[in-house]
Design an enzyme around this catalytic site. Sequence first.
Site, short mmCIF file in Angstrom:
data_model
loop_
_atom_site.label_atom_id
_atom_site.label_comp_id
_atom_site.label_asym_id
_atom_site.label_seq_id
_atom_site.Cartn_x
_atom_site.Cartn_y
_atom_site.Cartn_z
N HIS A 1 -40.04 11.88 12.88
CA HIS A 1 -41.24 11.98 13.72
C HIS A 1 -42.40 12.38 12.82
O HIS A 1 -42.25 13.27 11.97
CB HIS A 1 -40.96 13.03 14.79
CG HIS A 1 -42.07 13.31 15.75
ND1 HIS A 1 -43.01 12.39 16.13
CD2 HIS A 1 -42.37 14.45 16.45
CE1 HIS A 1 -43.82 12.93 17.00
NE2 HIS A 1 -43.47 14.19 17.22
N HIS B 1 -41.19 12.23 21.85
CA HIS B 1 -42.27 12.09 22.81
C HIS B 1 -43.48 11.32 22.27
O HIS B 1 -44.51 11.26 22.93
CB HIS B 1 -42.72 13.49 23.27
CG HIS B 1 -43.40 14.29 22.17
ND1 HIS B 1 -44.67 14.77 22.32
CD2 HIS B 1 -43.01 14.63 20.94
CE1 HIS B 1 -45.03 15.42 21.22
NE2 HIS B 1 -44.05 15.34 20.37
N ASP C 1 -37.66 16.25 18.36
CA ASP C 1 -38.20 17.12 19.42
C ASP C 1 -37.30 17.19 20.66
O ASP C 1 -37.25 18.23 21.33
CB ASP C 1 -39.59 16.62 19.86
CG ASP C 1 -40.68 17.02 18.88
OD1 ASP C 1 -40.54 18.05 18.21
OD2 ASP C 1 -41.68 16.28 18.79
N GLU D 1 -45.36 13.70 13.68
CA GLU D 1 -46.26 14.79 14.08
C GLU D 1 -46.19 15.89 13.02
O GLU D 1 -45.16 16.13 12.38
CB GLU D 1 -45.89 15.34 15.47
CG GLU D 1 -47.03 16.19 16.03
CD GLU D 1 -46.92 16.50 17.54
OE1 GLU D 1 -45.91 16.16 18.16
OE2 GLU D 1 -47.89 17.09 18.05
N HIS E 1 -36.75 21.75 16.66
CA HIS E 1 -37.27 23.08 16.99
C HIS E 1 -36.16 23.90 17.62
O HIS E 1 -35.45 23.42 18.52
CB HIS E 1 -38.40 23.02 18.03
CG HIS E 1 -39.64 22.33 17.57
ND1 HIS E 1 -40.47 22.86 16.62
CD2 HIS E 1 -40.19 21.16 17.94
CE1 HIS E 1 -41.49 22.03 16.44
NE2 HIS E 1 -41.35 20.99 17.22
N HIS F 1 -49.65 23.20 19.37
CA HIS F 1 -50.58 22.13 19.75
C HIS F 1 -51.97 22.73 19.90
O HIS F 1 -52.57 22.62 20.97
CB HIS F 1 -50.17 21.46 21.07
CG HIS F 1 -49.08 20.44 20.95
ND1 HIS F 1 -48.39 19.94 22.02
CD2 HIS F 1 -48.56 19.83 19.87
CE1 HIS F 1 -47.49 19.06 21.61
NE2 HIS F 1 -47.57 18.97 20.30
N ASP G 1 -46.07 19.03 12.68
CA ASP G 1 -45.16 20.18 12.58
C ASP G 1 -43.87 19.80 11.83
O ASP G 1 -43.17 20.68 11.35
CB ASP G 1 -44.84 20.77 13.96
CG ASP G 1 -44.47 19.73 15.00
OD1 ASP G 1 -44.92 18.58 14.89
OD2 ASP G 1 -43.74 20.07 15.95
N TYR H 1 -40.24 23.73 27.56
CA TYR H 1 -40.51 22.68 26.57
C TYR H 1 -40.53 21.32 27.26
O TYR H 1 -41.44 20.52 27.08
CB TYR H 1 -39.42 22.75 25.50
CG TYR H 1 -39.66 21.91 24.28
CD1 TYR H 1 -40.24 22.46 23.15
CD2 TYR H 1 -39.27 20.58 24.25
CE1 TYR H 1 -40.43 21.69 22.01
CE2 TYR H 1 -39.47 19.81 23.12
CZ TYR H 1 -40.05 20.36 22.00
OH TYR H 1 -40.25 19.59 20.89
FE1 FEO Z 1 -43.79 16.14 18.40
FE2 FEO Z 1 -42.35 18.98 17.21
O1 FEO Z 1 -43.52 17.52 17.21
#
Ligand code: FEO
Length: 397
Positions: A79, A145, A164, A81, A225, A23, A83, A192
């Site tokens: 998701h 999230h 996530d 995002e 992750h 981030h 990543d 996390y």
């Molecule tokens: Fe919310 Fe691993 O991205």
Amino acid sequence: MAFKINNNVTWVGKTDWELRKFHGEELSTFRGSSYNSYLVRDEKIALIDTVWAPFAEEFIEKLEKEIDLNKIDYVIANHAEMDHSGALPALMNKIPEKPVYCTQNGIRSLKGHYHKDWNFVPVKTGDKISLGNKELVFVEARMLHWPDSMFCYLTGDNILFSNDAFGQHFASELMFNDLIDEHELYEEAIKYYANILTPFGNFVEQKINEVLALKLTVNMICPSHGIIWRDNPLQIVNKYMEWAKGYQENQITIAYDTMWNGTRQIAETIAEGIKSSDKEITVKLYNSARHDVNTIITEIFKSKAVLIGSPTINKGILNSTAAILEFIKGLSFKNKKAAAFGSFGWSGESVKIITEELTKAGMEIIDEGIRIQWHPDPEGLAKIFQYGQEIAVKIKD
Ligand code: FEO
């Protein structure tokens, strides 16, 4: 390198051994991370999530060794995002007509990031696609999230792809929870949760209850992750339930910054006072300017109470104290008591400012805090020590 999770599912993600900040500079990742992407093979073939953009080329190269990309029938974006979606543009360049399954918010977000009009298929909770013998069932996981987040569940193999949720920033070639040191794994899992998921505790609880009510068998949880939960996978679900409900251990965290050690002396003396009054409680002290902020946040998450200290400078507070207060406010901790302390030379506003910020963060303020002019003398130290003892009693109550 790709590896088989079972006969049908292959991990095709990227382990990021070097990652130390995530981030931007917001989150420390001392053990690196991984971007988990999964290839599910049945009569039809689905790819679940991709990897972060710097690894897009490598991802495609390795994926092509695993499968002819044209044989992928469904692309699933749990998701948006970056990543997880970062390699989507490279993938969709190769297979532009293939459908991309995601939530309606996922479409908004992916279009916002990449400005492409791919063949999006919006899905809601309960929607499913048949892969032949098995199905992929979608479960919206709003605010776990991001508003676009979703899970999918592979019937037959009983695997929950949770994105996530239940993940950790943890790079390891071992990849399964039964092969990983449990203490290290939970250290990363709670960090996390504390730093990313704390504000969404109510959603976590609600979503987990919703998923448990479906009475699905879960043989494995594959997050996006870190490590895959295959030994007693529901252990992390139960932990999340615990963490979501105003979690606390018997601990007080003291975070301070200091200019000439006056506020440090106050911090240490408060800690001594607490310990003299309550031998059981864990007290952790951190200089917020010198210690990793995400570790401090994790310790605050675990605590019953947090004490924040800064001297007064220019009628305000020191930078690292301001930064940690901003972080605390954003995370909306539940079930925490708090107080402020600090030394001052002239005007002495810091304790008032910190107390106001802690109030805005939704913490229960224990008292008006303690402020000491100049350096504490023996009388001042005695007063601070007594203050620590009183804090211990108030926390116990
Ligand atoms: Fe919310 Fe691993 O991205």
